[in-house]
Enzyme design. Structure first.
Site, PDB file in Angstrom:
ATOM      1  CD  GLU A 289      -2.483  -1.229   2.763  1.00  0.00           C
ATOM      2  OE1 GLU A 289      -2.334  -0.279   3.558  1.00  0.00           O
ATOM      3  OE2 GLU A 289      -3.148  -2.239   3.039  1.00  0.00           O
ATOM      4  CB  CYS A 359      -2.635  35.028  10.768  1.00  0.00           C
ATOM      5  SG  CYS A 359      -3.043  36.288   9.605  1.00  0.00           S
ATOM      6  CD  GLU A 360      -1.986  29.236  12.764  1.00  0.00           C
ATOM      7  OE1 GLU A 360      -1.273  28.935  13.746  1.00  0.00           O
ATOM      8  OE2 GLU A 360      -3.210  29.064  12.721  1.00  0.00           O
ATOM      9  CE1 TYR A 388      -0.409  10.684   2.873  1.00  0.00           C
ATOM     10  CE2 TYR A 388       1.940  10.356   2.544  1.00  0.00           C
ATOM     11  CZ  TYR A 388       0.673   9.841   2.742  1.00  0.00           C
ATOM     12  OH  TYR A 388       0.492   8.476   2.796  1.00  0.00           O
TER      13      TYR A 388
HETATM   14  C1  LIG Z   1      -3.275   1.907   6.120  1.00  0.00           C
HETATM   15  C2  LIG Z   1      -2.295   2.702   5.350  1.00  0.00           C
HETATM   16  N1  LIG Z   1      -1.781   2.191   4.224  1.00  0.00           N
HETATM   17  C3  LIG Z   1      -0.894   2.888   3.470  1.00  0.00           C
HETATM   18  C4  LIG Z   1      -0.466   4.134   3.836  1.00  0.00           C
HETATM   19  C5  LIG Z   1       0.507   4.831   2.936  1.00  0.00           C
HETATM   20  O1  LIG Z   1       1.662   5.175   3.580  1.00  0.00           O
HETATM   21  P1  LIG Z   1       2.900   5.760   2.784  1.00  0.00           P
HETATM   22  O2  LIG Z   1       2.469   6.956   2.050  1.00  0.00           O
HETATM   23  O3  LIG Z   1       3.873   6.059   3.841  1.00  0.00           O
HETATM   24  O4  LIG Z   1       3.373   4.681   1.864  1.00  0.00           O
HETATM   25  C6  LIG Z   1      -0.945   4.706   5.011  1.00  0.00           C
HETATM   26  C7  LIG Z   1      -0.431   6.006   5.499  1.00  0.00           C
HETATM   27  O5  LIG Z   1       0.490   6.004   6.301  1.00  0.00           O
HETATM   28  C8  LIG Z   1      -1.891   3.986   5.785  1.00  0.00           C
HETATM   29  O6  LIG Z   1      -2.406   4.500   6.893  1.00  0.00           O
HETATM   30  N1  LIG Z   2       0.644  12.918   5.930  1.00  0.00           N
HETATM   31  C1  LIG Z   2       1.884  12.394   6.442  1.00  0.00           C
HETATM   32  C2  LIG Z   2       1.954  10.923   6.443  1.00  0.00           C
HETATM   33  C3  LIG Z   2       0.796  10.237   7.051  1.00  0.00           C
HETATM   34  C4  LIG Z   2       0.465   9.081   6.228  1.00  0.00           C
HETATM   35  C5  LIG Z   2      -0.951   8.656   6.382  1.00  0.00           C
HETATM   36  N2  LIG Z   2      -1.115   7.548   7.291  1.00  0.00           N
HETATM   37  C6  LIG Z   2       3.067  13.050   5.782  1.00  0.00           C
HETATM   38  O1  LIG Z   2       2.935  13.986   5.068  1.00  0.00           O
HETATM   39  O2  LIG Z   2       4.180  12.702   5.981  1.00  0.00           O
END
Ligand SMILES: Cc1ncc(COP(=O)(O)O)c(C=O)c1O
Ligand SMILES: N[C@@H](CCCC[NH3+])C(=O)O
EC number: 4.1.1.20
Length: 429
Positions: A289, A359-360, A388
């Site tokens: 994943e 504003c942070e 992300y």
């Molecule tokens: C259940 C699950 N699978 C996969 C991912 C994908 O993670 P990454 O983007 O670090 O591969 C996440 C996020 O951390 C997750 O919560």
């Molecule tokens: N959003 C985070 C990671 C979390 C992944 C989701 N479980 C980042 O930018 O690094």
């Protein structure tokens, strides 16, 4: 491959000049390299050769329809975490039968939608959720395919906000409680088909050892579940980290792969070399994943410098992107390389904070970092913002969401229009 490089003094994404894109489409602007996305997906898929497997891209990392469509055409499955993500996958031409549904708090509406669409598996995070899934499926006269997420209590050695595989994290079911849960479920929950086991120990892992530890720890359990309950798949989650520092100079994936083994604690090939021998004799379908690995290095956020403000303690470069556009530095002190779109003529560096208009005080992209000079009116790129980045962007301070562009060779396509002010207030009464 690495989608970003200087050509004749200008930063390019594949064969497209980023300064031209910024001038034409305005900033802040997300730009993605399709070639990089495909390259990373293909490399990971190939690294698992020898094992029956499927790469289920974690949609949360970057859920733009065009990105999903690109991956769907390459044969990817999808890991979703909401009804909204399933809707996107379907709109993008993805197959629900290759979707797994993660998350600790699925609602009834989401469960019904996913059942009706025929997803591959609900990855369930508690007994309570499994019982609820059984109830909803029963009411619809359906059987819900499910896997429980095991929390193996392994330290992922990543930022505490993105570590998920320790007992104190909210995710999954205790390693020691899984077997009994499968026993109970098989006796008491007639509308559940136990199809697999899932785990995911955290995000942005930069060492192979936690993956090995988790796989070795969970293997006996997964074999027992296969024997007793006939499970057919094991999802080992995502979490493979990417290079954020020197991501332009190093050429990201290619550069890392070319380093001596001891210098590259985690690369795609290392992941495959270490895990394939441990997974191949299990007789299970292995799901991955990955999110960040597929899209992280493929994207940049372009922004324009508005002002330089020289304070008594610091010099601030104020840019037109803010933490609402890219929240990772504020949330996790995430590091994104910052490079000017016009190659600096000298190697001279100046210590600055690059900050946004929000504003942070947490609205910064770097603090006290030595950067090449750039001036008001100049464009810069925040590197490795493909994962992300836009996915976590918000309208905070009533700022319109930025546009997104996908580059394929010499072609740049707008894959999301910049929001207008009317879009920002749409739906308000
Ligand atoms: C259940 C699950 N699978 C996969 C991912 C994908 O993670 P990454 O983007 O670090 O591969 C996440 C996020 O951390 C997750 O919560
Ligand atoms: N959003 C985070 C990671 C979390 C992944 C989701 N479980 C980042 O930018 O690094």
């Amino acid at each position: 491959m690495h989608g970003f490089s200087y050509k004749n003094g200008s930063l390019f994404c594949e064969d497209v000049d980023l300064s031209t894109l910024a001038a034409e489409h305005g900033t802040p602007l997300y730009v993605y390299s399709a070639g990089t996305i495909i390259d990373h997906y293909t490399r990971l898929d190939a690294a698992l050769d020898g094992v029956d497997h499927e790469v289920a891209y974690a949609v949360k990392a970057n859920s733009n329809l065009s990105v999903l469509r690109l991956l769907a055409t390459k044969g990817a499955g999808f890991d979703i975490v909401s009804g909204g993500e399933l809707f996107r996958v379907i709109k993008a031409g993805g197959d629900p039968a290759h979707c797994t549904f993660a998350g600790v708090g699925k609602t009834r509406d989401e469960i019904v939608y996913a059942l009706e669409q025929g997803i591959y598996s609900f990855n369930v995070e508690s007994e309570e959720e499994l019982r609820y899934l059984d109830k909803v499926a029963g009411e619809l006269g359906m059987i819900a395919p499910a896997a429980v997420r095991v929390n193996p209590n392994v330290d992922a050695k990543t930022h505490k906000y993105i570590s998920t595989g320790k007992s104190e994290n909210k995710f999954g079911v205790d390693f020691t409680a899984i077997e009994e849960l499968y026993e109970r479920a098989s006796k008491e929950l007639p509308n559940i088909r136990l199809r697999g086991l899932q785990m995911h120990i955290g995000s942005q892992l930069t060492s192979i050892s936690p993956f090995i530890e988790a796989v070795e720890k969970v293997t006996p359990l997964v074999l027992t579940l296969k024997e007793k309950h006939g499970i057919e798949f094991w999802s080992i989650g995502g979490g493979i980290g990417i290079i954020y520092k020197e991501s332009l100079e190093s050429g990201a994936v290619d550069w890392w792969e070319s380093q001596p083994l001891e210098e590259r604690p985690l690369t795609i090939s290392r992941y495959g070399e270490e895990l394939v021998p441990r997974l191949k004799g299990l007789g299970l379908k292995i799901l991955l994943e990955p999110g960040r690995l597929i899209v992280g290095n493929s994207g940049v956020l372009l922004t324009k410098c508005l002002f330089e403000k020289r304070g008594s303690a610091k010099t601030f470069k104020i840019v037109d992107a803010g933490m609402n556009d890219l929240i990772r530095p504020a949330l996790y002190e995430g590091h994104h390389e910052i490079v000017p779109l016009s190659e600096p003529p000298t190697g001279e560096r100046f210590k600055v904070d690059v900050v946004g208009p929000i504003c942070e005080s947490g609205d910064f992209f770097c603090q006290d970092r030595l950067l090449p000079d750039f001036q008001p009116g100049d464009y810069i790129a925040l590197m490795s913002a493909g994962a992300y980045g836009f996915a976590m962007a918000s309208n905070y301070n009533s700022r319109p969401l930025p546009a997104e562009i996908l580059v394929e060779g010499g072609t740049a396509t707008v894959i999301r229009k910049r929001q207008t002010l009317d879009d920002v207030i749409a739906g308000e009464l």
